[in-house]
Structures are given as structure tokens and as C-alpha cells.
Scaffold this active site. Structure first.
Site, short mmCIF file in Angstrom:
data_model
loop_
_atom_site.label_atom_id
_atom_site.label_comp_id
_atom_site.label_asym_id
_atom_site.label_seq_id
_atom_site.Cartn_x
_atom_site.Cartn_y
_atom_site.Cartn_z
N ASP A 179 37.35 -33.01 61.77
CA ASP A 179 38.06 -33.76 60.75
C ASP A 179 38.28 -35.11 61.40
OD1 ASP A 179 40.10 -35.03 59.22
OD2 ASP A 179 40.43 -33.10 58.25
N HIS A 180 37.54 -36.11 60.96
CA HIS A 180 37.53 -37.35 61.75
C HIS A 180 38.89 -38.04 61.78
CE1 HIS A 180 36.65 -39.02 57.78
NE2 HIS A 180 37.12 -40.15 58.24
N HIS A 242 42.23 -33.89 55.54
CA HIS A 242 42.83 -34.95 56.36
C HIS A 242 44.36 -34.94 56.32
CE1 HIS A 242 38.74 -36.13 56.22
NE2 HIS A 242 38.79 -36.75 55.06
#
Ligand code: NAD
Length: 488
Positions: A179-180, A242
Site C-alpha cells: 500500500d504505497h 490507504h
């Protein structure tokens, strides 16, 4: 020079957009910094027919903007190999195995392998299955790890099915779900601020915190992504992943030590206490959905008029909601979240609203809630609003802002999330990856909300493009006597 990491890195989807834009530049940075030196090799694999030279040219082009020393870049590129493979072709993995073994011997890679799945999600399970069945995973290696792109499922059931497929081949501690947002510098800063300062650490609970707010707002509309976005909406596109992962750092217990194992345990203590809204009444009381209409000046069209959006779409382009954690630390403390498109400002931020102090100053003096704001994007920074004395001859207070911003110099040396995540996975550090328990809980939470929404039509559009969302999102907080700190 740092200690080098010995590994074979294989990128599935090696000719794709993500590989070219992010993965190759990121690995090049790791090479420039000395984390990759001699004992590494990188395989790109995809469906296209490419020679290794053609593939190396593709890599050369993708890192072109970051090259300072051509000889050094050529040294890096010489470690790249290409293999054509249709992921669904089980027999094709034999070629991959021989290349793996050849490179293992050539570069003394000790059987250490990382497989990065930068392909469409429908292939994730297939890759994992064949890596195992076709013996790509080494017995003698120090590690075999799987890095997996998003999205991880599109509902709890699909995520669980994928999880079951992956766990046939890999243990949870070998899986690095990307999950960047977790790779972002200022998201990682939450832990430093919270646990690095006894002042905040001691106050991070219901006794001192009134509410916590997480905002992920975008100015852009759906652009050309309606095909996907209309089936996902803000709830699944931004909240499930996110937003919930940022919430993990905020709501977690204090980890016994700053290791991935303890961090996951502490986050899971919170995720396991998240109240799931199982009835339509609970959803209606705690969540608001929105869909953007035209802008006030008519220059921006409504969602329903966007390319490829069905004329009767009930899709949510905005979500606001209240999370509650059934744990002593957070009894009675709401966590408000919101995310949406076509809002007044682009911002990713956390606002921690502390309780007001007891007013000992007497009548005529008013105190505000101190607020700690962690600004994540587009500008990194930390702001702390506190009560202080006003400059008057009688005693009065005013709110002042203690303000720190990430400098341009800091920004220039901040690693990209992808560089950081590949580096962490090479080091076996899962702290900044999503684990199954958190992902599964987030899906159960989101699925229940989506089910209630699917059962009842909403009157859309209900917010003006360029505003901060539907009025109902303000009312959600007002019911609790609160308000959004960030007003766009
Ligand atoms: P892309 O379509 O540009 O690339 C897909 C790659 O998969 C190509 O290399 C293609 O050759 C390969 N491929 C397709 N079918 C194949 C098959 N049957 N066998 C072998 N290879 C096959 O996609 P992308 O944008 O690079 O995205 C890859 C993954 O990363 C996706 O999971 C996506 O959700 C995720 N992701 C992408 C971005 C981005 O900015 N592009 C951002 C976040 C996440």
C-alpha cells in the site's frame, strides 16, 4: 557504503507502466546507494517477445532521467535479464526456473528470491501457485518473498479467496502487500512523532484526545478511469486500503518494540476492535456518501456526465465516516475519515484534536482545542496549534501555530515509496506493508457499508465540484459537537 543485500528480484509485469515508471528507477536508486552491489540480478518477465538487449534498452530508457554516471548505469543494467512468459502457462515456468538457477550461480545469490507481482490482480494467485508448484522457491535460500500490488481483492470474499491461494505457497511473513501510502515519508513520521515524544505518547488516548481526523481529498475528477472507478468508488478505491492503513498507525496500541512483528500485533489490536456497522441504521448514522455535481461556475461537469460513466450510476465519489474502536484507549473517541474527488483542495493529512484544558483563567478567556496536524501530501509538514497568551494588557489567550515544513533539501533526498518498499522487503522488514488481518478487517468493514448503500438509492449529485463535499459530512461531525479541522 552500506552492506549489500544479496538477492534475485523478479518483476512479473516487467514491461508494464509501473515497472517502467517506478520499479526500475527505484531499484536503480538502491544500486546507487549501495544496497545492491554485485550480488544481485533482476529478471523482468512479461508476455511480449523481447531479447535481453531489448529489455535492457527498456530499462535504460526508464532510468534515463536519474542517470548521473553512464558507466555506473551500464553496470546496473548489466544485471537485468528478460524472460518471455505467459503467466497462465504452467510449462513456461521451467524456463524461468533454469534462468533463476543460472543467475543464482553466476552472481552467488544464495538462493535468495523476491518475486514482485506488478500484473493485473487476477494473476496474483496464479503466479503464487506456479512459483510453488514449479519449484521456483528455494529450500536453501535465506528468503523467498512475494511482493504484491494492489488491489488485494474487491470484497472480503475475493480477498479471502486470494489470500487462500497465496497461503498455499507463502507464509504470511513472506508476503509483502503493497500500500504505497505506507511507503510515504510523512505516514512513517506518524510513529516517530507519536512514540518519539512522551508528550504525545502519554496523551494518545481518550483522556486527552477528543477526535482524530484523516482526510484524503483530491481536486481531480474521475478522468479516464471510469471503467474501473465506477465499480469501486471512493469507499473501495481510497478508504478500504490507504485510509485504513493510515488509521492503523494512529489507532494502534504502543508496540512492545519497533519490529514488524510487534507493530503488526499492535495494529491488529486496533483492527480487531473496530466496530463493524452491520445494520443499515448504523451505516446511515455513521457514514455519508457523495457524488460530485457541476462546479458552481459550470466549468466542471458532474460525475454522471463524465466519459464512460453510466447515466444512472450510484457510485460514490466521496465518503465520510466515523470509526469507533472498542478498546480502552479509544473509548468514546471518534475517528473521522473522508476521501473524495473534485474537492476544494488536494490534501492528505491527519488532524489530532486534543481536548480543551480546564479554564482556570476566568470569564472572558476562551480556550481552543489544541490540534496536531500531520501533513502528508502534497506538502509534508507538522503543525501544532496551541493556546498561548494574547498581546493585550488584560489576560487573554489566542491560538498560535507551531509549524514545520519538509524542506526542499529534505524532499530531494526523500526516497520514493517504491524504493523504500523494495528496500524494506529486501531487508525482510514488513512494518510498512499491509497484513492479512488488517486487510481482511478493512474489507469486512467496507463491505457492510457498501451492502447498505446498494440496498438504498441516494439522490445524487449531492455536492458541488470544488466544495469540500456534501453538507451531511459536516453534520456527521456536528452531531458529536465536532467539526472538520481542514476546510479546504
Ligand atoms: P500494465 O498494464 O502497464 O502492465 C501489465 C504487465 O503485465 C505488462 O508487462 C504485461 O506484459 C504483463 N502481462 C499481462 N498479461 C500477462 C500474461 N498473461 N502473462 C504475463 N504477463 C502479462 O499495468 P501496470 O500499470 O504496470 O500495473 C501493474 C500492477 O500494478 C497492477 O496490479 C496495478 O493495479 C498496480 N499498480 C499500478 C500503478 C501504476 O501507476 N501503474 C500504481 C499502483 C498500482
Amino acid at each position: 557504503m552500506p552492506k549489500e543485500i544479496t538477492t534475485l528480484l523478479t518483476f512479473f509485469g516487467g514491461t508494464g507502466d509501473l515497472a517502467k515508471r517506478k520499479l526500475y528507477p527505484s531499484t536503480y536508486n538502491l544500486f546507487k546507494k549501495g544496497f545492491l552491489q554485485e550480488h544481485f540480478a533482476i529478471i523482468g518477465t512479461a508476455r511480449q517477445e523481447l531479447t535481453t538487449d531489448e529489455f535492457r534498452e527498456l530499462v535504460r530508457t526508464s532510468i534515463a532521467d536519474f542517470i548521473e554516471d553512464q558507466a555506473n548505469a551500464e553496470e546496473f543494467i548489466s544485471h537485468f535479464y528478460y524472460i518471455q512468459l505467459d503467466i497462465t502457462d504452467q510449462a513456461g515456468y521451467a524456463n524461468m526456473l533454469s534462468l533463476n538457477n543460472e543467475l543464482d550461480a553466476k552472481y552467488s545469490l544464495k538462493g535468495n528470491r523476491i518475486f514482485y507481482m506488478s500484473v493485473a490482480p487476477r494473476f496474483f494467485g496464479t503466479v503464487a501457485k506456479y512459483l510453488k508448484s514449479e519449484n521456483l522457491l528455494t529450500e536453501n535460500g535465506e528468503f523467498n518473498r512475494l511482493m504484491i500490488e494492489k488491489p488485494f481483492g474487491s470484497s472480503y470474499d475475493t480477498a479471502e479467496a486470494l489470500q487462500n491461494e497465496l497461503s498455499e505457497a507463502f507464509d504470511e511473513n513472506q508476503i509483502y502487500r503493497i500500500d504505497h501510502y505506507l511507503g510515504k515519508e510523512m505516514v512513517q513520521n506518524i510513529a516517530a512523532v507519536r512514540f518519539g515524544n512522551p508528550l504525545f505518547d502519554a496523551a494518545w488516548n481518550k483522556d486527552y484526545i477528543e477526535n482524530i481526523q484523516v482526510t484524503l481529498s483530491e481536486v481531480l475528477g474521475v478522468e479516464e478511469r471510469a471503467g474501473y472507478y465506477d465499480t469501486a468508488g471512493a469507499l473501495r478505491d481510497m478508504i478500504q486500503n490507504h485510509t485504513m492503513q493510515v488509521i492503523g498507525w494512529l489507532a494502534m496500541e504502543k508496540p512492545a518494540s519497533f519490529t514488524d512483528k510487534e507493530i503488526r500485533a499492535a495494529k491488529n489490536a486496533a483492527f480487531n476492535s473496530l466496530k463493524i456497522y452491520n445494520t443499515p441504521e448504523e451505516v446511515a448514522a455513521n457514514f455519508v456518501r457523495g457524488q460530485y455535481g457541476e462546479s458552481a461556475d459550470g466549468s466542471q461537469k458532474k460525475y454522471l456526465d463524465e466519459l464512460d460513466v453510466p447515466a444512472d450510476s450510484q457510485n460514490n465519489t466521496y465518503v465520510a465516516g466515523k470509526l469507533q474502536f472498542d478498546m480502552p484507549r479509544w473509548e468514546g473517541v471518534p475517528f473521522y475519515i473522508r476521501s473524495g474527488k473534485r474537492l476544494a483542495a488536494k490534501s492528505t493529512r491527519v488532524d489530532v484534536v486534543f481536548k480543551k484544558g480546564l479554564n482556570i483563567f476566568g470569564e472572558g478567556v476562551s480556550l481552543d482545542n489544541p490540534v496536531l496536524s500531520i501533513l502528508i501530501d502534497p506538502k509534508g509538514g507538522i503543525e501544532f496549534k496551541i493556546n498561548a497568551k494574547d498581546i493585550t494588557s488584560s489576560f487573554a489567550t489566542r491560538t498560535i501555530d507551531l509549524d514545520w515544513q519538509v524542506s526542499d533539501e529534505d524532499k530531494a533526498v526523500t526516497p520514493e515509496p517504491y524504493e523504500r518498499m523494495i528496500h524494506d522487503a529486501m531487508n525482510g522488514d514488513g512494518s510498512n506493508f499491509a497484513d492479512w488481518n488488517g486487510v481482511g478487517t478493512a474489507w469486512r468493514f467496507v463491505d457492510a457499508i457498501q451492502a447498505a448503500w446498494d440496498a438504498k438509492k441516494e439522490s445524487f449529485p449531492n455536492y458541488v465540484s470544488g466544495s469540500m463535499g456534501p453538507v451531511a459530512a459536516d453534520e456527521l461531525l456536528a452531531k458529536d459537537g465536532n467539526e472538520w479541522i481542514f476546510k479546504g
